[in-house]
Scaffold this motif. Structure first.
Motif, PDB file in Angstrom:
ATOM      1  N   PRO A 212      39.163  25.805  20.596  1.00 35.93           N
ATOM      2  CA  PRO A 212      39.338  25.598  19.595  1.00 35.93           C
ATOM      3  C   PRO A 212      40.450  23.394  19.500  1.00 35.93           C
ATOM      4  O   PRO A 212      40.968  23.367  20.252  1.00 35.93           O
ATOM      5  CB  PRO A 212      40.348  25.806  18.955  1.00 35.93           C
ATOM      6  N   VAL A 213      39.123  22.935  18.767  1.00 35.14           N
ATOM      7  CA  VAL A 213      39.703  21.795  18.404  1.00 35.14           C
ATOM      8  C   VAL A 213      41.172  21.199  17.392  1.00 35.14           C
ATOM      9  O   VAL A 213      42.052  21.206  18.242  1.00 35.14           O
ATOM     10  CB  VAL A 213      39.040  21.098  16.903  1.00 35.14           C
ATOM     11  N   ARG A 214      41.490  22.503  17.275  1.00 34.06           N
ATOM     12  CA  ARG A 214      42.916  22.571  16.164  1.00 34.06           C
ATOM     13  C   ARG A 214      43.734  22.147  17.985  1.00 34.06           C
ATOM     14  O   ARG A 214      45.212  22.067  17.347  1.00 34.06           O
ATOM     15  CB  ARG A 214      43.106  23.973  15.645  1.00 34.06           C
ATOM     16  N   LYS A 215      43.435  23.080  19.094  1.00 30.74           N
ATOM     17  CA  LYS A 215      44.597  23.213  20.124  1.00 30.74           C
ATOM     18  C   LYS A 215      44.572  21.982  20.867  1.00 30.74           C
ATOM     19  O   LYS A 215      45.913  21.458  21.213  1.00 30.74           O
ATOM     20  CB  LYS A 215      44.518  24.386  20.963  1.00 30.74           C
ATOM     21  N   LEU A 216      43.307  21.769  21.000  1.00 32.52           N
ATOM     22  CA  LEU A 216      43.419  19.930  21.003  1.00 32.52           C
ATOM     23  C   LEU A 216      43.885  18.779  20.693  1.00 32.52           C
ATOM     24  O   LEU A 216      44.598  18.347  21.064  1.00 32.52           O
ATOM     25  CB  LEU A 216      41.714  19.706  21.853  1.00 32.52           C
ATOM     26  N   ASP A 217      44.210  19.211  19.499  1.00 36.45           N
ATOM     27  CA  ASP A 217      45.247  18.103  18.462  1.00 36.45           C
ATOM     28  C   ASP A 217      46.045  18.638  18.779  1.00 36.45           C
ATOM     29  O   ASP A 217      47.045  17.710  18.474  1.00 36.45           O
ATOM     30  CB  ASP A 217      44.996  18.861  17.243  1.00 36.45           C
TER      31      ASP A 217
END
Lengths: 614, 179
Positions: A212-217
């Motif tokens: 999930p992009v959230r984790k990348l953020d």
């Protein structure tokens, strides 16, 4: 790994997931054949799969998914009812689809035409609604072997390539038998399929992990903090230890940072490919002809930025079709091809990615825009006269502006273009418009390629440190007080032969706190207090073709920073875009150049000054 | 003195365990003592360097870096009109500790001059309804109650009502109007 390989991998991961989902849905559907949701979901997935496969050039998968999509389209519309025999065929089809997807990976030959033909027959029959069921079956039986055999025989590759089958040569009749049987008795067919199935339903693991992009953020934030901490430690120990002491730390943390940033980069082509449809839809509803050309699709940009600008691009493209491209008749008259061409082009330019939306339409008529802007109260008549055509054209990005006399469904609602400007401001991008009457318009968006690290210029004001993004700064100059002149209630100076507005940053900050006592001479305040021979440090920034000199106390240095957004309760503060933590642990504010420009110019506009235009 | 008091309170708590008690953090603002529920408090830190933030009300001293978090720093004494307005530079010199308060939405730091104390009080010793002459700058019901303990008087406040919308929001709308 080459980019192409990488996309193939992504496609495979997605396709396998789709395949799994199809299996699940179909099983669900078998239990409840009239479950509308499952049918819709299957339709949607096959559609996606078809699109992705076609986009990647995997024709077999694409065609097969297409047939499935059509079939479920019929089911969805109630033209085809699902019974047991269809389900067995469908399951088999899904298995074949899975094989086809896997074949993309290992280049194996998969025979799929038999089952595909069968689906096509189902589809065809459903269209001839009145035909009796028995007839359908009979027809199928007859048609099947013929159609199925032909493609098989045409295929050059021997079937030995198919992995699980024990004897390749005997395989084709076996399959055909199964098909024929299936029409007569579905249960028996299931049994006959059983021995094949265990080999086909091998559990396959993808080499890709979806994150999930959230984790990348979050990861990026942490890396950002690490870099800040590194700078802090180095700053604290400078002079005490050898400078090389930290070389490794420097290298590792920088590599880490760039790796994380690289993970977030995607090719703009992903987004661009979705616009073929947008152009087609926009053109057909406007009764125009237009095609979309893509170039520079392999340019990479941060995924979040792409997401933020995706809506803007849709608006811009629709606008190009709606306002730019003429009707086929008009185009013929002026000697252009009937079909308008919209070109989406992307390229990297050092730290920025430029996306151009170009059409070969009629161009933007500055005088129409000027009239409209005056009529809608966006500028006063006097102001409008002094603004250059280029500046006037940019007014199309102001809220509440629309040039089309008639409101159409896709453009002309007066919303949209200002959305573009807002999106661009939020990520620190810039818009420019290049238009020529009768030839076309090019709208260029300059975007930062990554949101994480920003090149900034550090400066000092009232003994606090601030940062200005380099993407806005043009130059740094030193001027004496005598070089700056009061004009109306603003200040101007000469830069490269042009007259530019000058403001003292201190005054801009002062405007807020003293809003109630705002008076017209406020922007002169610091100027008046200056000693006449004082030399001033000025940062020249440009935003939306407007150039402004910002006077600061002291210029410090250029620095790459990791910007953090403002959190509640400061998220409403406009003049500051974000913050960063300096080496000494202090907080440094990152100035929002677009807000500063907007603030000065809206004040000047509202007080009917003339200095703001040049 | 505060410490002995605290110990005494702890003992009294042990004796009357069955009675409902509340833990407060007590800090001085001007000459008076103010109290906050302990669960609103995140930590107490030495005040870091504060960076001035434009477009904010005067009592907001700016932002500071507390363990990597950017936190807004507020001077309640100024907000309550206890002392004269100060600049951020002055605040950087004057105040020693920052009380970090967390809500679901955001964190904020309160400037205090002395280390705050903890205090356990019986719930019943908090007077809920108090007649007070209100300051019209601040939302009336930010005072949750008054705790009377021997000769001490502690004003219980709901910090988020104090900072609620009003100024921060007004600020934003004022900006919108002029922008």
């Amino acid at each position: 790994m080459s980019k192409e390989e990488e996309y193939k991998e992504i496609f495979l991961a997605e396709a396998l997931e789709n395949h799994e989902e199809l299996n699940r849905l179909l099983t669900q559907l078998e239990k409840k054949p009239d479950d509308k949701k499952s049918i819709d979901a299957i339709f949607r997935i096959t559609h996606t799969l078809k699109g992705n496969a076609a986009g990647m050039g995997f024709k077999n998968v694409g065609n097969f998914a297409h047939v499935l999509e059509d079939l479920f389209g019929e089911v969805r519309e109630g033209k085809l009812s699902l019974d047991d025999s269809i389900f067995t065929t469908l399951f088999k089809a899904i298995d074949t689809l899975g094989e086809l997807v896997n074949a993309v990976k290992d280049d194996k030959t998969v025979r799929f035409r038999g089952i595909k033909t069968k689906l096509e027959v189902l589809l065809k029959n459903s269209k001839e609604e009145e035909t009796e069921e028995t007839e359908i079956k009979a027809e199928e039986v007859k048609e099947k072997p013929e159609k199925a055999k032909k493609p098989n025989s045409k295929k050059k590759e021997p079937e030995t390539e198919i992995k699980p089958k024990s004897s390749a040569k005997t395989a084709p009749p076996a399959v055909e038998d199964a098909e024929v049987v299936s029409i007569d008795d579905s249960k028996q067919q299931e049994k006959s399929q059983q021995p094949e199935e265990p080999k086909d339903t091998k559990i396959s693991f993808s080499d890709l992990v979806q994150v999930p992009v959230r984790k990348l953020d979050n990861l990026l934030n942490l890396v950002g903090e690490l870099v800040i901490e590194r700078d802090r430690i180095i700053a604290a120990n400078s002079g005490m230890v050898n400078a090389n002491e930290y070389a490794r730390l420097n290298r590792i943390s920088s590599d880490l940072q760039y790796s994380v940033m690289d993970v977030r980069l995607v090719q703009v082509g992903f987004l661009f490919n979705k616009f073929h449809r947008v152009v087609r839809d926009a053109a057909s509803s406007e009764k125009k002809k237009a095609t979309l050309n893509l170039s520079g699709t392999e340019t990479e940009i941060d995924r979040n930025i792409l997401q933020i600008i995706s809506d803007s691009l849709i608006h811009l493209i629709r606008n190009s079709v709606g306002h730019g491209v003429e009707t086929p008749e008009e185009r013929k008259k002026v000697g252009k091809k009937e079909e308008g061409v919209i070109t989406l082009n992307a390229y990297s330019e050092s730290d920025v990615v430029v996306i151009e939306i170009k059409d070969d339409g009629k161009g933007i008529d500055a005088s129409t825009v000027r009239k409209k802007a005056i009529k809608n109260g966006l500028v006063t008549e006097e102001d409008a006269k002094q603004m250059s055509d280029k500046d006037i054209v940019l007014m199309i990005f102001e809220p509440g502006f629309s040039t089309m006399e008639q409101v159409t469904s896709i453009s002309g609602r007066g919303v949209g273009m200002d959305v573009v400007k807002k999106a661009m401001d939020s990520i620190g991008g810039d818009i420019s418009v290049d238009t020529e009457q009768g030839v076309g318009t090019t709208i260029s968006l300059r975007l930062p390629s990554s949101m994480a690290v920003k090149g900034t210029l550090l400066l000092e004001l009232s003994s606090e440190t601030y940062a200005i993004p380099l993407s806005y700064t043009e130059a740094v100059v030193s001027l004496y007080k005598a070089d700056i002149h009061k004009v109306s209630n603003g200040l101007v100076a000469t830069y490269l032969g042009n007259t530019i507005s000058v403001v003292f940053l201190k005054d801009v900050f002062g405007l807020n706190q003293n809003q109630s006592v705002y008076n017209e001479k406020l922007l002169h305040r610091s100027y008046d207090e200056l000693h006449p021979e004082k030399k001033l440090d000025i940062v020249i920034v440009s935003y939306n073709n407007r150039t402004v000199g910002i006077v600061v106390d002291k210029l410090l240095q250029q620095k790459e920073i990791v910007e953090k957004p403002l959190m509640k309760p400061f998220d409403k503060v406009k003049l500051v875009n974000g913050v960063t933590i300096m080496g000494n642990g202090h907080v440094c504010l990152v100035l929002n150049v677009s807000a500063i420009c907007n603030m000065i110019f809206s004040k000047s506009f509202s007080s009917k000054s003339t200095v703001s235009n040049f | 003195m505060a410490n002995t008091k605290e110990l005494k309170d702890d003992k009294s708590e042990e004796k009357e365990q069955f009675q409902e008690t509340q833990q407060l953090i007590v800090f001085k603002q001007g000459a008076e003592e103010y109290g906050l529920h302990i669960d609103q408090i995140k930590e107490v830190v030495l005040t870091p360097n504060i960076t001035k933030m434009p477009q904010t009300p005067n009592f907001v001293k700016g932002v500071a870096n507390i363990r990597g978090n950017i936190i807004g720093i507020v001077d309640l004494e100024e907000k309550f009109g206890i002392k004269e307005a100060t600049t951020t530079a002055e605040a950087n010199k004057a105040n020693n500790y920052t009380l970090v308060i967390a809500s679901d939405e955001y964190k904020v730091g309160l400037l205090v001059t002395e280390v705050p104390n903890t205090l356990t009080v019986k719930s019943e010793s908090i007077e809920q309804s108090v007649n007070i002459v209100h300051d019209n700058n601040v939302e009336a019901d930010y005072i949750q109650g008054i705790v009377k303990l021997d000769s001490r008087l502690i004003i219980m406040i709901d910090i988020f009502k104090v900072l609620n919308e009003d100024e921060f929001e007004n600020l934003a709308t004022a900006q919108d109007a002029t922008a």
